[in-house]
Design a protein around this motif. Structure first.
Motif, PDB file in Angstrom:
ATOM      1  N   ASN B 335      39.470  23.493 -21.114  1.00 57.29           N
ATOM      2  CA  ASN B 335      39.952  22.333 -20.366  1.00 57.29           C
ATOM      3  C   ASN B 335      41.460  22.392 -20.134  1.00 57.29           C
ATOM      4  O   ASN B 335      41.968  21.995 -19.087  1.00 57.29           O
ATOM      5  N   GLY B 339      41.104  22.610 -16.612  1.00 61.83           N
ATOM      6  CA  GLY B 339      40.789  21.197 -16.422  1.00 61.83           C
ATOM      7  C   GLY B 339      41.784  20.532 -15.479  1.00 61.83           C
ATOM      8  O   GLY B 339      42.579  21.206 -14.816  1.00 61.83           O
ATOM      9  N   PRO B 340      41.761  19.220 -15.438  1.00 64.97           N
ATOM     10  CA  PRO B 340      42.647  18.506 -14.509  1.00 64.97           C
ATOM     11  C   PRO B 340      44.141  18.705 -14.804  1.00 64.97           C
ATOM     12  O   PRO B 340      44.980  18.449 -13.943  1.00 64.97           O
ATOM     13  N   TYR B 341      44.467  19.110 -16.021  1.00 64.03           N
ATOM     14  CA  TYR B 341      45.891  19.358 -16.338  1.00 64.03           C
ATOM     15  C   TYR B 341      46.230  20.846 -16.291  1.00 64.03           C
ATOM     16  O   TYR B 341      47.156  21.293 -16.952  1.00 64.03           O
ATOM     17  N   TRP B 342      45.493  21.585 -15.481  1.00 63.74           N
ATOM     18  CA  TRP B 342      45.741  23.029 -15.388  1.00 63.74           C
ATOM     19  C   TRP B 342      47.186  23.337 -15.024  1.00 63.74           C
ATOM     20  O   TRP B 342      47.779  24.289 -15.512  1.00 63.74           O
ATOM     21  N   THR B 392      46.541  16.891 -23.187  1.00 64.39           N
ATOM     22  CA  THR B 392      45.274  17.495 -22.770  1.00 64.39           C
ATOM     23  C   THR B 392      44.263  17.546 -23.901  1.00 64.39           C
ATOM     24  O   THR B 392      43.072  17.629 -23.667  1.00 64.39           O
ATOM     25  N   MET B 405      42.752   9.837 -17.732  1.00 66.50           N
ATOM     26  CA  MET B 405      43.940  10.630 -17.383  1.00 66.50           C
ATOM     27  C   MET B 405      45.155   9.813 -17.795  1.00 66.50           C
ATOM     28  O   MET B 405      45.093   8.582 -17.881  1.00 66.50           O
TER      29      MET B 405
END
Lengths: 185, 477
Positions: B335, B339-342, B392, B405
């Motif tokens: 993740n 994930g969205p915080y890549w 994260t 988030m």
């Protein structure tokens, strides 16, 4: 008043050096010539000068050890007493006091007590405190010159003899300074 | 001979400086009027501090609900900033303590400013803990004090309590170490002071120091013992900070590699900040003979080493997550990367692991401009590292219904901005009113580490009847 001062003030010879290596070898040779040096003032620490002047090893490290031991004991005692006796807490049936838990705080306490205690000892022993007026044999000793102070009354040799010895071993100038009682406290 | 040095080492102080020159060069900015550049820089810091202070007001008055935290992400920018600033502080202690124990003479020109940086950085760090408490006026509850509610004490099983001890001890010991080092230099300024205010102020601050050999002897022992105590202390501080995470059961935090990994990261970011500050100080105060390219190169080498350690730690962590066979642990790391915080993860990777590798090239690590840019890149990367670890690991909770988030509010941003204002205000005040380079220590290495002096020294053997060498003492009274 004037009369009184003349009785108690003492005459110091102040030899000025401008090189640390000359000073180092000079100190040894001057002492070997039978001159008793009061103190040497330098703008920076010179390794080995304390030995050359015959000073004993500083006891600051021993002071730090003792203060550190005190800190360690105090904090371990506090933790064991609070967790084990004063207010024991049952966390999942585990021991009230477990040794690994004590390590971080005991360590920090040791370091804190050792540092503060040693620094307080240092300031006390060297008589340093905010606002103290220092007595300087020469103003340049905090800049670029080294001053060797010699108390004439505590020496068997005459002022002239001492002057020539000090000059001979590297002093660039030698002057006389009158010191009032209390100046060197 | 008081100093022994290898003849193949390049000089640490260039320009053939004498003891008197050192005093002149370093006291110049203390005694002179502030320059225009300083005024402007100081004013900007004050403005930034003022703007940031509005964020503090919001947090102290309305509480931490002003931040973007939610029930899933309970730690975000506040703790990121805390860990970031503590880490930055570590370089100062490394330079003043560990390099002293290793007898690294190049530390002498940079230790004073680096230690000052440590103190201001730790103050910034501590302020986030106070903010995070929400009710700052009850901060003393974190101390083991007997209280009016009965014999209830702090929980010594908690790493957060260990942190209270670690950070406060670190701040106190760093402050004391720094101040003891300042005393002889303050005496130098006192004895040169022309105006009344300086005479009184530096007279008070210098504690009546007279440079007696007996005092120096104790001073040297005190410095050495403080260095000996600070060395394990600095390692313990970031170790304990890492325990805040490592002793938890959160996937991504529950990692035994954290202590050494955090310490290496701290030194890495701290050296980057020292470089940022020293490169500016060097230009503004014209200290190029004291902070030489050699100094910059040495610091860059430490950055390569610690940066590579950090890189290895990232990879190890990733491998162990897979090797553990625990699905939550594996997911936390996948993740992070995809994930969205890549973007935070890959910013961290490129800033911390890839960019410092450029310093293997001699041309880059001896270039002032390249070093300056890289030092800022590293600090950005290290901020992202803490954000990645904290946010994260939290934002995808065990239950997908709790997934969230984190979005910072303007108060988060202002609270971060405040620390820059505070840090630079303190640093500029320090740089103007106190000697930024330790004069006594530089003088002590001058004869062994300054080229022209070294040459004349070889030619001179001390004999009775020795006369002063005019070449070494420009002004003889």
């Amino acid at each position: 008043m004037e009369q009184h001062h003349n009785h108690t003030e003492s005459t110091f010879l102040v030899g000025i050096f401008d090189d640390e290596d000359v000073l180092m070898s000079g100190v040894k040779k001057i002492r070997n010539s039978g001159v008793k040096i009061h103190e040497v003032y330098t703008p920076f620490p010179i390794h080995g000068l304390d030995e050359a002047l015959g000073y004993k090893r500083s006891f600051m490290s021993r002071a730090a050890f003792l203060f550190g031991l005190t800190g360690f004991t105090c904090l371990v005692a506090l933790m064991v007493w609070t967790m084990g006796s004063d207010w024991p807490m049952n966390v999942g049936g585990k021991n009230y006091v477990s040794v690994p838990v004590l390590v971080p705080v005991a360590f920090e306490g040791t370091v804190l007590f050792a540092s503060l205690g040693m620094v307080a000892t240092f300031l006390t022993v060297c008589n340093l405190y905010p606002g103290k007026k220092p007595f300087l044999f020469d103003n340049r000793t905090t800049d670029d010159k080294f001053a060797m102070a010699i108390d004439v009354s505590k020496n068997k040799l005459s002022a002239d003899e001492i002057t020539s010895i000090v000059k001979n071993y590297g002093a660039i100038e030698v002057s006389t300074k009158l010191v009032q009682p209390g100046d060197l406290d | 001979m008081s100093h022994v040095t290898s003849s193949v080492r390049p000089p640490l102080v260039t320009g053939g400086k004498t003891y008197g020159d050192v005093t002149e060069d370093i006291t110049r900015q203390v005694e002179g009027k502030p320059t225009m550049l300083w005024n402007v820089a100081f004013l900007i810091s004050l403005i930034v501090l003022g703007i940031g202070a509005y964020g503090l007001y919001r947090v102290f008055w309305f509480g931490i609900g002003e931040w973007g935290l939610n029930k899933t992400v309970g730690w975000a920018w506040d703790i990121t900033n805390f860990v970031w600033w503590v880490g930055i502080g570590h370089a100062g202690t490394l330079i003043s303590a560990i390099l002293l124990l290793f007898r690294q003479k190049w530390r002498t020109s940079i230790n004073r400013a680096a230690e000052a940086m440590t103190i201001f950085a730790v103050l910034c760090a501590g302020s986030y803990i106070l903010m995070h408490m929400g009710r700052t006026w009850l901060a003393h509850w974190a101390l083991p004090l007997p209280n009016t509610y009965g014999p209830l004490w702090v929980n010594f099983n908690s790493p957060l309590v260990w942190d209270v001890f670690a950070i406060s001890t670190y701040l106190t010991v760093s402050l004391v170490f720094w101040y003891i080092g300042l005393i002889p230099d303050l005496a130098t300024i006192r004895d040169r002071a022309k105006n009344k205010v300086s005479k009184i102020v530096y007279g008070l601050l210098s504690f009546g120091w007279d440079g007696a050999t007996k005092s120096w002897q104790h001073y040297e022992t005190v410095s050495l013992v403080l260095a000996g105590l600070s060395t394990p202390l600095v390692l313990s501080v970031h170790t304990i900070v890492s325990f805040d995470f490592a002793t938890s059961v959160i996937p991504g935090w529950h990692t035994t590699i954290f202590p050494p990994y955090f310490v290496a990261g701290a030194i890495f970011s701290g050296f980057a900040m020292v470089l940022t500050l020293m490169l500016v100080t060097r230009e503004v105060f014209n200290m190029k003979d004291y902070i030489t390219i050699g100094h910059i190169e040495s610091m860059n080498k430490i950055i390569i080493v610690t940066g590579s350690i950090v890189g290895v730690a990232y990879i190890t962590e990733f491998f162990i997550a897979w090797y553990s066979g625990v699905q939550y642990e594996r997911y936390a790391f996948v993740n992070r990367m995809f994930g969205p915080y890549w973007w935070a993860y890959w910013s961290m990777m490129s800033c911390n692991v890839i960019s410092p590798q450029l310093l293997w090239i001699k041309k880059i690590r001896t270039s002032v401009v390249a070093t300056f840019i890289l030092s800022i890149v590293v600090n950005i990367g290290m901020w992202f590292e803490r954000f990645v670890i904290i946010a994260t690991s939290l934002h995808r909770d065990y239950l997908p219904s709790s997934w969230a988030m984190f979005t910072p509010t303007y108060v988060d941003v202002l609270c971060y901005l405040y620390s820059f204002g505070f840090f630079f205000t303190c640093f500029f005040l320090f740089a103007k009113f106190l000697p930024v380079i330790n004069m006594a220590e530089v003088k002590a290495i001058l004869k062994s580490s300054s080229e022209p002096v070294e040459e004349t020294r070889k030619a001179t053997t001390v004999q009775p009847g020795y006369q002063a060498r005019p070449a070494f003492n420009k002004e003889m009274d």
